[in-house]
Design an enzyme around this catalytic site. Sequence first.
Site, PDB file in Angstrom:
ATOM      1  N   TYR A  19       0.874  -1.329  -0.015  1.00 33.74           N
ATOM      2  CA  TYR A  19      -0.087  -0.101  -0.063  1.00 33.74           C
ATOM      3  C   TYR A  19       0.865   1.218  -0.102  1.00 33.74           C
ATOM      4  O   TYR A  19       0.340   2.421  -0.125  1.00 33.74           O
ATOM      5  CB  TYR A  19      -0.963   0.049   1.087  1.00 33.74           C
TER       6      TYR A  19
ATOM      7  N   HIS B 198      -8.965   1.209  -5.832  1.00 33.89           N
ATOM      8  CA  HIS B 198      -8.192   0.640  -4.972  1.00 33.89           C
ATOM      9  C   HIS B 198      -6.971   1.030  -5.035  1.00 33.89           C
ATOM     10  O   HIS B 198      -6.219   1.037  -6.384  1.00 33.89           O
ATOM     11  CB  HIS B 198      -8.291  -0.954  -5.295  1.00 33.89           C
TER      12      HIS B 198
END
Length: 147
Positions: free
Chosen positions: A25, A102
């Site tokens: 991430y 996302h």
Amino acid sequence: MAENSVLVLNGPNLNMLGKREPSIYGATTLADVEAMCRDVGRDLNLDVDCRQSNHEGYLIDWCHEAREAFDGIVINAGGFTHTSVALRDALSASEVPIIEVHISNIHAREAFRHTSMIAPVAVGMICGLGPIGYRLALEAMAEILEG
């Protein structure tokens, strides 16, 4: 004053951005993402309201609120993307354009992440481009709302 308003929703664990699995991430925090969204919104003449919750019910309530208070939704539903029919139904009930975002490429990850409950009610999905996906989603939303 902004012409259109967009609700940017972030679901479970996104409050841990910059701390949780940075190899997937990245190092950008949720506060960084929200600041970027507000800045991009100003540039696009959008009023951007950013919210995050680890609780499905709050996300559902905010989708219901969007029906009357917002012109569009940008959502990263986190793990609820793959599991929540209730959130999908609330997004559909909002009757505003929805763009799914996302940070990671959900299609290049575990098989259970390949299915999105949200995709069928969204006008589009941006995944795998990191935090800039939010900017791209807001740019697309501005175009959609312009007509």
